[in-house]
Scaffold this motif. Structure first.
Motif, PDB file in Angstrom:
ATOM      1  N   UNK A 211     -23.984  -2.105   1.461  1.00 53.33           N
ATOM      2  CA  UNK A 211     -23.197  -1.942   2.683  1.00 53.33           C
ATOM      3  C   UNK A 211     -21.800  -2.528   2.548  1.00 53.33           C
ATOM      4  N   UNK A 212     -21.646  -3.576   1.750  1.00 50.01           N
ATOM      5  CA  UNK A 212     -20.319  -4.158   1.560  1.00 50.01           C
ATOM      6  C   UNK A 212     -19.405  -3.193   0.812  1.00 50.01           C
ATOM      7  N   UNK A 213     -19.965  -2.375  -0.076  1.00 46.16           N
ATOM      8  CA  UNK A 213     -19.166  -1.368  -0.781  1.00 46.16           C
ATOM      9  C   UNK A 213     -18.652  -0.333   0.206  1.00 46.16           C
ATOM     10  N   UNK A 214     -19.520   0.134   1.097  1.00 44.13           N
ATOM     11  CA  UNK A 214     -19.088   1.081   2.125  1.00 44.13           C
ATOM     12  C   UNK A 214     -18.044   0.449   3.039  1.00 44.13           C
ATOM     13  N   UNK A 215     -18.283  -0.815   3.369  1.00 44.36           N
ATOM     14  CA  UNK A 215     -17.341  -1.566   4.205  1.00 44.36           C
ATOM     15  C   UNK A 215     -15.969  -1.616   3.553  1.00 44.36           C
ATOM     16  N   UNK A 216     -15.926  -1.920   2.273  1.00 45.04           N
ATOM     17  CA  UNK A 216     -14.660  -2.026   1.536  1.00 45.04           C
ATOM     18  C   UNK A 216     -13.930  -0.691   1.521  1.00 45.04           C
ATOM     19  N   UNK A 217     -14.650   0.393   1.242  1.00 45.92           N
ATOM     20  CA  UNK A 217     -14.026   1.718   1.207  1.00 45.92           C
ATOM     21  C   UNK A 217     -13.450   2.093   2.572  1.00 45.92           C
ATOM     22  N   UNK A 218     -14.193   1.782   3.637  1.00 43.13           N
ATOM     23  CA  UNK A 218     -13.715   2.143   4.970  1.00 43.13           C
ATOM     24  C   UNK A 218     -12.418   1.428   5.325  1.00 43.13           C
ATOM     25  N   UNK A 219     -12.375   0.110   5.084  1.00 44.38           N
ATOM     26  CA  UNK A 219     -11.196  -0.641   5.512  1.00 44.38           C
ATOM     27  C   UNK A 219     -10.006  -0.413   4.586  1.00 44.38           C
ATOM     28  N   UNK A 220     -10.250  -0.094   3.320  1.00 45.59           N
ATOM     29  CA  UNK A 220      -9.142   0.330   2.466  1.00 45.59           C
ATOM     30  C   UNK A 220      -8.578   1.648   2.989  1.00 45.59           C
ATOM     31  N   UNK A 221      -9.480   2.548   3.415  1.00 51.65           N
ATOM     32  CA  UNK A 221      -9.029   3.794   4.030  1.00 51.65           C
ATOM     33  C   UNK A 221      -8.226   3.545   5.294  1.00 51.65           C
ATOM     34  N   UNK A 222      -8.656   2.564   6.102  1.00 52.27           N
ATOM     35  CA  UNK A 222      -7.921   2.232   7.326  1.00 52.27           C
ATOM     36  C   UNK A 222      -6.530   1.695   6.998  1.00 52.27           C
ATOM     37  N   UNK A 223      -6.444   0.877   5.960  1.00 47.28           N
ATOM     38  CA  UNK A 223      -5.137   0.367   5.527  1.00 47.28           C
ATOM     39  C   UNK A 223      -4.220   1.501   5.114  1.00 47.28           C
ATOM     40  N   UNK A 224      -4.737   2.437   4.328  1.00 43.56           N
ATOM     41  CA  UNK A 224      -3.924   3.566   3.874  1.00 43.56           C
ATOM     42  C   UNK A 224      -3.539   4.465   5.054  1.00 43.56           C
ATOM     43  N   UNK A 225      -4.436   4.587   6.022  1.00 42.00           N
ATOM     44  CA  UNK A 225      -4.174   5.389   7.216  1.00 42.00           C
ATOM     45  C   UNK A 225      -2.941   4.879   7.947  1.00 42.00           C
ATOM     46  N   UNK A 226      -2.736   3.569   7.938  1.00 43.15           N
ATOM     47  CA  UNK A 226      -1.563   2.973   8.580  1.00 43.15           C
ATOM     48  C   UNK A 226      -0.348   3.037   7.659  1.00 43.15           C
ATOM     49  N   UNK A 227      -0.528   2.656   6.406  1.00 45.98           N
ATOM     50  CA  UNK A 227       0.603   2.548   5.476  1.00 45.98           C
ATOM     51  C   UNK A 227       1.263   3.887   5.182  1.00 45.98           C
ATOM     52  N   UNK A 228       0.507   4.966   5.191  1.00 48.97           N
ATOM     53  CA  UNK A 228       1.045   6.281   4.848  1.00 48.97           C
ATOM     54  C   UNK A 228       1.641   7.009   6.052  1.00 48.97           C
ATOM     55  N   UNK A 229       1.540   6.419   7.232  1.00 46.32           N
ATOM     56  CA  UNK A 229       2.067   7.057   8.437  1.00 46.32           C
ATOM     57  C   UNK A 229       3.571   6.829   8.555  1.00 46.32           C
ATOM     58  N   UNK A 230       4.237   7.722   9.261  1.00 43.52           N
ATOM     59  CA  UNK A 230       5.683   7.632   9.486  1.00 43.52           C
ATOM     60  C   UNK A 230       5.996   6.412  10.358  1.00 43.52           C
ATOM     61  N   UNK A 231       6.875   5.558   9.862  1.00 50.28           N
ATOM     62  CA  UNK A 231       7.258   4.367  10.618  1.00 50.28           C
ATOM     63  C   UNK A 231       8.748   4.373  10.942  1.00 50.28           C
ATOM     64  N   UNK A 232       9.320   5.559  11.027  1.00 45.93           N
ATOM     65  CA  UNK A 232      10.753   5.688  11.284  1.00 45.93           C
ATOM     66  C   UNK A 232      11.053   6.137  12.707  1.00 45.93           C
ATOM     67  N   UNK A 233      10.347   7.147  13.178  1.00 47.08           N
ATOM     68  CA  UNK A 233      10.654   7.725  14.487  1.00 47.08           C
ATOM     69  C   UNK A 233       9.528   7.483  15.472  1.00 47.08           C
ATOM     70  N   UNK A 234       9.881   7.141  16.718  1.00 44.36           N
ATOM     71  CA  UNK A 234       8.843   7.009  17.754  1.00 44.36           C
ATOM     72  C   UNK A 234       8.156   8.345  18.000  1.00 44.36           C
TER      73      UNK A 234
END
Length: 321
Positions: free
Chosen positions: A102-125
């Protein structure tokens, strides 16, 4: 923007660190350093949802968020529920036969959540897509909560396992209770999605985050009791089941997950009720400072009750001679 998911990512490590320190004490290698490591590790475990809550409040205050900030707001709110999500995930993986840690699944999910934020546009509202909350659903949510408190919650917290179980486990009452709980979960998610799409003050952000915790807590708790305990294991879901007997909450490598899970569950349910009471008071003309104090006072009382319950579940006893 990534503090909350990063904290959630390392959450299982804080619990493992606590268990390692406690195990070291148990096998005779007791030292002040081991005790200090256990204390710090447990504090860090509770610091994870606390940090996520602070981030959800800060991100919620942004008036015109970018896409990255909006995603970060939602992920931070979800991260508050990390302790109860981990328990829920562990139960599901266990019943599936532990095909993947379960910790492996946990790690994959939260790494995905990090990428979900980091790859989003942070320039325009981003244009606001906030939609109003239907008043009728809000009223129904409140009355449903009152019914749950009356027939279950008050009894469950004050006399957890014995004399009053016959009341909320009665054949006519238990199905109604389950339906009410699912109604709370569904309407709670509806409110969360609507409110997270627009700016929130600190009180609203707390209410949404505590509600998000309770969504996973309620579903996970019912899964543990009805499916894991009664059906999958075929055992009585009483005090021993809740406290991880015979090992207990403190010494068990997996049982320690239940300490933040239960403690924050009690705190958030009482604090969430206080948040709802605050809105009722405001709607009936009570001044904002007084309503705010009522909510804060309710949260403090909730924290004290949660602490007392967890001390009892961890083995503390008070005797009067």
């Amino acid at each position: 923007m990534i503090i909350a998911p990063a904290a959630a990512l390392v959450y299982p490590l804080t619990l493992k660190s606590f268990n390692d320190a406690v195990t070291s004490v148990e096998v005779g290698h007791s030292s002040y350093l081991s005790i200090l490591a256990a204390v710090i590790s447990l504090m860090l475990s509770f610091a994870v949802p606390a940090a996520a809550l602070v981030m959800s409040q800060r991100l919620g205050a942004i008036e015109n968020p970018t896409l990255a900030q909006l995603r970060a707001r939602r992920i931070a709110t979800l991260s508050v529920a990390a302790p109860t999500i981990l328990v829920f995930l562990g139960v599901l993986v266990f019943m599936a036969g532990n095909p993947v840690p379960d910790v492996a699944l946990w790690t994959l999910f939260w790494i995905g959540a990090l990428m979900f934020v980091l790859l989003a546009d942070n320039e325009r509202p981003v244009p606001s897509d906030a939609k109003p909350v239907w008043p009728a659903i809000r009223v129904a949510h409140g009355f449903s909560a009152l019914a749950i408190v009356t027939i279950f919650l008050g009894l469950h917290l004050t006399n957890h396992m014995k004399s009053v179980r016959a009341v909320y486990r009665a054949k006519l009452i238990e199905p109604v209770l389950v339906l009410l709980l699912f109604f709370q979960v569904g309407t709670g998610l509806y409110f969360a999605m609507r409110y997270m799409a627009k700016p929130m003050d600190a009180f609203r952000a707390f209410q949404v985050a505590s509600g998000m915790y309770l969504v996973f807590y309620v579903v996970g708790h019912m899964d543990s009791v009805f499916i894991l305990g009664r059906t999958f294991l075929g055992i009585e879901t009483g005090w021993d089941f809740a406290t991880g007997a015979p090992v207990g909450l403190i010494r068990g490598a997996r049982n320690i997950r239940l300490l933040p899970h239960y403690g924050l569950g009690v705190f958030f349910v009482l604090a969430h009720l206080s948040s709802g009471l605050r809105l009722v008071l405001l709607g009936h003309g009570v001044s904002k400072p007084i309503a705010d104090r009522v909510m804060i006072g309710g949260a403090i009382v909730g924290a004290l009750i949660a602490t007392a319950i967890m001390l009892g579940m961890c083995g503390m006893r008070v005797q009067f001679v």
